[in-house]
Design an enzyme around this catalytic site. Structure first.
Site, PDB file in Angstrom:
ATOM      1  CG  HIS A   1      -0.419   0.392   2.474  1.00 58.80           C
ATOM      2  ND1 HIS A   1      -0.016  -0.480   3.521  1.00 58.80           N
ATOM      3  CD2 HIS A   1      -0.267   1.391   3.001  1.00 58.80           C
ATOM      4  CE1 HIS A   1       0.338   0.095   4.403  1.00 58.80           C
ATOM      5  NE2 HIS A   1       0.310   1.456   4.362  1.00 58.80           N
TER       6      HIS A   1
ATOM      7  CG  ASP B   1       0.014  -3.897   2.918  1.00 62.12           C
ATOM      8  OD1 ASP B   1       0.312  -3.326   1.957  1.00 62.12           O
ATOM      9  OD2 ASP B   1      -0.564  -3.385   3.777  1.00 62.12           O
TER      10      ASP B   1
ATOM     11  N   GLY C   1       2.656   6.789   8.441  1.00 61.66           N
ATOM     12  CA  GLY C   1       4.046   6.986   8.205  1.00 61.66           C
ATOM     13  C   GLY C   1       5.108   5.990   8.565  1.00 61.66           C
TER      14      GLY C   1
ATOM     15  CB  SER D   1       2.644   2.480   6.128  1.00 61.01           C
ATOM     16  OG  SER D   1       1.486   2.425   6.546  1.00 61.01           O
TER      17      SER D   1
END
Length: 267
Positions: free
Chosen positions: A73, A119, A212, A214
């Site tokens: 993502h 992901d 942030g 991630s």
């Protein structure tokens, strides 16, 4: 060929993997804290070009001298990215930092943004980076390995310091004990949204990953002192970053070892 590549994945260069020159200071604190400089030398800042200015968007993990692990993502088609390695303070000019463009970005072919499945993404650097005291690779866990409940792991990143707050200038670390799958899938926790290819950590209502962070790592230390990256920051509660019983959810790296190995060979 495959055997060699898998071996290279876990024994990354002369520096080895998962053993920082400057070990992290990992007292059991509540809330994030500034890290010891270069104590997480596999942590990278993924940055994108916005009208000539490079901006931090996600974290990531250096897993060899030419490959970075991050979240699917974090990647948007059409954007230009670079990887910042050896950073501590995002807004200062620092010695030993390497900025490198990307040769390839491989997003998992079954990435599902609606249900947040698979992901995971790999970034191939435009050339191999030279390891140093501040830049080295993380170790990865064995395929299929499941972390035990309450295992003390650490999330690291430059994400927001609070819900809706500013992102951090200095790399942060926070203790996030692992929440086992049976607990995390309870109806009043994450329920069926969490799959067995994910790992949950935190959920005490105080400490968590945030926007942030991630793509960044969940770092867990083995009994021999080596650090392994077991998770990739994937999602958290939309209500607030540190909502009770809504632990930070990570892509479980041990579920994707074969995928990682195959892509590193293919590209």
């Amino acid at each position: 060929m495959m055997k060699f590549v898998v071996f290279a994945l876990f024994v990354a260069g002369a520096y080895g993997c998962g053993v920082p020159t400057f070990p992290p200071v990992v007292t059991r604190v509540v809330g994030g804290e500034d890290v010891r400089p270069h104590s997480w030398p596999w942590q990278i800042s993924l940055q994108y070009n916005r009208q000539g200015e490079w901006r931090h968007t996600c974290g990531g993990t250096l897993i060899s001298d030419q490959w970075v692990l991050t979240a699917a993502h974090c990647i948007s088609s059409g954007k230009e990215y670079r990887v910042a390695m050896g950073k501590h303070n995002l807004i200062q000019t620092e010695e030993g930092v390497v900025f490198m463009g990307t040769a390839n970005i491989v997003v998992h072919e079954k990435w599902n943004p609606l249900f947040i499945r698979n992901d995971i993404a790999l970034i191939k650097l435009e050339s191999p980076v030279t390891f140093s005291d501040s830049i080295m690779a993380a170790c990865l866990p064995a395929a299929g390995f499941i972390l035990p409940h309450d295992e003390p792991c650490y999330v690291t990143g430059w994400g927001r310091l609070s819900t809706g707050g500013p992102i951090a200038d200095i790399l942060q670390q926070a203790l996030l004990p692992v929440v086992d799958h049976a607990t995390c899938t309870k109806p009043d926790w994450w329920g069926s949204q969490v799959k067995d290819t994910m790992v949950c950590a935190g959920g005490d209502g105080v400490v968590s990953g945030c926007n942030g962070d991630s793509g960044g790592p969940l770092n867990c230390q083995k009994t021999d002192g080596v650090w392994e990256v077991h998770g990739i920051v994937s999602f958290g509660s939309g209500l607030s970053c540190n909502f009770p019983k809504k632990p930070t959810v990570f892509t479980q790296v041990s579920s994707y070892i074969d995928w990682i190995s195959s892509k590193m060979v293919a590209y």
